[in-house]
Design an enzyme around this catalytic site. Structure first.
Site, short mmCIF file in Angstrom:
data_model
loop_
_atom_site.label_atom_id
_atom_site.label_comp_id
_atom_site.label_asym_id
_atom_site.label_seq_id
_atom_site.Cartn_x
_atom_site.Cartn_y
_atom_site.Cartn_z
N HIS A 63 0.79 -1.17 -0.01
CA HIS A 63 -0.17 0.07 -0.03
C HIS A 63 0.87 1.14 0.12
O HIS A 63 2.26 1.03 0.21
CB HIS A 63 -1.00 -0.10 1.26
CG HIS A 63 -0.31 0.14 2.52
ND1 HIS A 63 0.58 -0.92 3.18
CD2 HIS A 63 -0.24 0.95 3.64
CE1 HIS A 63 0.93 -0.46 4.26
NE2 HIS A 63 0.15 0.57 4.61
N HIS A 65 1.43 3.85 1.90
CA HIS A 65 1.82 4.62 3.27
C HIS A 65 3.52 4.50 2.99
O HIS A 65 4.00 3.71 2.62
CB HIS A 65 1.23 4.10 4.66
CG HIS A 65 -0.19 4.45 4.91
ND1 HIS A 65 -0.96 3.46 5.61
CD2 HIS A 65 -0.72 5.44 4.70
CE1 HIS A 65 -1.91 4.28 5.71
NE2 HIS A 65 -1.98 5.38 5.07
N ASP A 67 5.84 4.39 5.12
CA ASP A 67 6.78 3.38 5.80
C ASP A 67 6.91 2.10 4.79
O ASP A 67 7.79 1.29 5.13
CB ASP A 67 6.30 3.20 7.29
CG ASP A 67 4.92 2.85 7.49
OD1 ASP A 67 4.02 3.24 6.60
OD2 ASP A 67 4.57 1.73 8.11
N HIS A 68 6.08 1.89 3.64
CA HIS A 68 6.04 0.70 2.97
C HIS A 68 6.76 0.94 1.65
O HIS A 68 6.82 0.19 0.59
CB HIS A 68 4.60 0.13 3.01
CG HIS A 68 4.30 -0.41 4.31
ND1 HIS A 68 4.18 -1.60 4.44
CD2 HIS A 68 3.75 0.45 5.26
CE1 HIS A 68 3.98 -2.01 5.69
NE2 HIS A 68 3.65 -0.69 6.32
N HIS A 142 -7.05 -2.23 5.54
CA HIS A 142 -6.15 -1.13 6.18
C HIS A 142 -6.89 0.04 5.86
O HIS A 142 -7.94 0.33 4.80
CB HIS A 142 -4.97 -1.44 5.61
CG HIS A 142 -3.73 -0.42 6.66
ND1 HIS A 142 -3.64 -0.63 7.74
CD2 HIS A 142 -2.80 0.13 6.07
CE1 HIS A 142 -2.73 0.29 8.22
NE2 HIS A 142 -2.25 0.77 7.08
N ASP A 209 -0.04 -4.81 7.22
CA ASP A 209 -1.04 -3.70 7.45
C ASP A 209 -2.44 -3.94 7.06
O ASP A 209 -2.89 -3.56 6.14
CB ASP A 209 -0.46 -2.58 6.80
CG ASP A 209 0.76 -1.81 7.44
OD1 ASP A 209 1.55 -2.55 7.81
OD2 ASP A 209 0.99 -0.68 7.26
N HIS A 267 6.99 -5.70 11.78
CA HIS A 267 6.42 -4.70 11.60
C HIS A 267 5.88 -4.09 12.91
O HIS A 267 4.73 -4.04 13.25
CB HIS A 267 5.10 -4.49 10.69
CG HIS A 267 4.62 -3.40 10.12
ND1 HIS A 267 3.65 -2.67 10.87
CD2 HIS A 267 4.81 -2.46 9.17
CE1 HIS A 267 3.13 -1.60 10.51
NE2 HIS A 267 3.84 -1.24 9.40
#
Lengths: 306, 306
Positions: A63, A65, A67-68, A142, A209, A267
């Protein structure tokens, strides 16, 4: 010897810590390398792990976001800096297409090879042939549109050298026999099941997530190696549900109930400097399950073939 | 006590190494914090340095190459995650405006405070008032449009407590006297120079990714602290010239010839795992100059006021 191994690059969730880099996991499948969710700093973590960026053939993103995926530009630019000419494909949920394109073009550099962006629907997708394995996605739950990923090696056959010799199958025909199921030798038809036994393919899933959901369980079903987020402990069960994350207990239960053979938890929220309790709660939820609480730069083998 | 200190976050050039993160330098000027060229991983390096992201009030970017700005999204998003409400300004060369906007909006997140983007021309700019210091830019010579940055504290006055007492200036009027130059006390006019001596302002310059050029020398002129790239050694002098970089020898000469008081060399090519020779060549080029070869997480004080 085949190498089928997970290389853990980072185990943080939103906030990196002194000991945990942002997300980043590489699956080495013999010659094939697949990078999952490159968070910021992935380029340097590859160096710490001793992996050249040339080992990455595909990138799978769950996805949009940061941090990914904020480490994607660095990985792509480093490939160019190293002069690589092989294309790389970035698989991502289709709603993240604009974000991924923005990251591909984040800052100016001279590309040396194509970067193919491949968006998938938020659905259980058909397997895509990557050569030795197939890749498919399933939807996760998520806040941001998300998919998890699954790698499957096709089932095959393992030849028995003694039976092959007894059946007098010449070397050059053995590959054809395993592939085609039968081959003619000196006027005789030799069938595969006479000289080989079925060899189940290995598999791996990456579930990040998400709440506990059908997609997560579809991905985890019967896999050899399940890499799954365990952001929280039981004390934050309500928060996990609210923001679309799993607890260690939930992650372990998904692994056990779906028949995963080895489960890697990762994570982790920065609120947990010590992860002893993650292992304890996961073990209590799934006694006997092979559970690994990941640390940065760990290497975890795909379990030996069944 | 005032804290005027450079915090080194990263000293790599294009390629990070096991010991060097991508570029990143913070100037702490008492309460003010200015982040220069946040390369990838800056967010985590701040944690390693013990600096919360709330210490960053301004970001100054020299040019759009990834190793100088790919860490910007992480810093901005972390500010939001920490719930900061103070605005942050990102100063950058105007031709990099599209890149910087792309990085500000790289991946979806909920901003909690304004992010102001301020493009400057590729020219010697007028000083911008940041409160305790001013900020100005001057053009550098790199492949990509680039500027360096300079911080100047305005000259002031240092009051002599005994002279103030002798002149019978009451406490509440002392600030006014230093600021305005004169003040009336019981019908007498007291002038500043009777009770105070001039206090020269301190200064700092950040010169990154450039050939030796007028702009670099304008920025370095008479500064207390010069942070300057020294990507190469003498053996790569021709390459440095070709790609728009400095050698350690050139960087030290700029520092010495421009009268910089303390020189910090940084931004090292990954071809040099050991930096002993950087110090040796810099010292040979500028005997007696205060030279510091930076390592990640070093802290270097601005020299005491003249």
């Amino acid at each position: 010897m085949s190498t089928r191994q997970l290389v853990v690059l980072g185990t943080a969730s939103q906030v990196p810590t002194r000991t945990r880099n942002h997300n980043g996991h590489v699956l080495l499948w013999d010659e094939l390398g697949i990078l999952f969710d490159p968070g910021e700093g992935t380029q340097r973590q590859l160096t710490h792990a001793g992996l050249p960026v040339s080992r990455i053939d595909h990138v799978c993103i769950t996805h949009a976001h940061g941090d990914h995926c904020l480490g994607l530009p660095g990985v792509l630019q480093r490939r160019a800096l190293d002069g690589l000419s092989a294309p790389v494909t970035v698989h991502h949920p289709r709603p993240a297409a604009d974000t991924i394109a923005r990251l591909r073009d984040a800052t100016p550099y001279e590309a040396t090879a194509p970067v193919v962006l491949r968006g998938v629907e938020l659905a259980s997708t058909a397997p895509l042939d990557l050569g030795p394995v197939t890749l498919r996605a399933a939807p996760l739950e998520h806040g941001e549109p998300a998919v998890g990923w699954r790698i499957d090696e096709p089932d095959g056959w393992r030849a028995d050298p003694e039976l092959l010799a007894a059946a007098r199958v010449p070397g050059p025909l053995r590959r054809e026999l395993l592939r085609e199921g039968r081959v003619e030798v000196d006027g005789r038809m030799v069938r595969r099941e006479e000289v080989a036994v079925p060899r189940p393919g290995q598999s791996m899933a990456f579930v990040m997530d998400t709440r506990d959901c059908d997609g997560a369980r579809e991905l985890a079903a019967g896999v050899d190696l399940l890499v799954i987020e365990a952001t929280f402990l039981d004390d934050q069960r309500a928060l996990a549900e609210e923001v679309g994350h799993l607890t260690a207990t939930q992650a372990a239960r998904i692994g056990a109930e779906c028949g995963a053979r080895r489960v890697v938890l990762t994570h982790f929220s920065q609120r947990y400097p010590d992860l002893t309790e993650h292992l304890a709660q996961a073990r209590a939820a799934a006694p006997g399950l092979d559970i690994h609480v990941a640390a940065d730069l760990d290497r975890v083998d795909v379990p030996p073939r069944r």
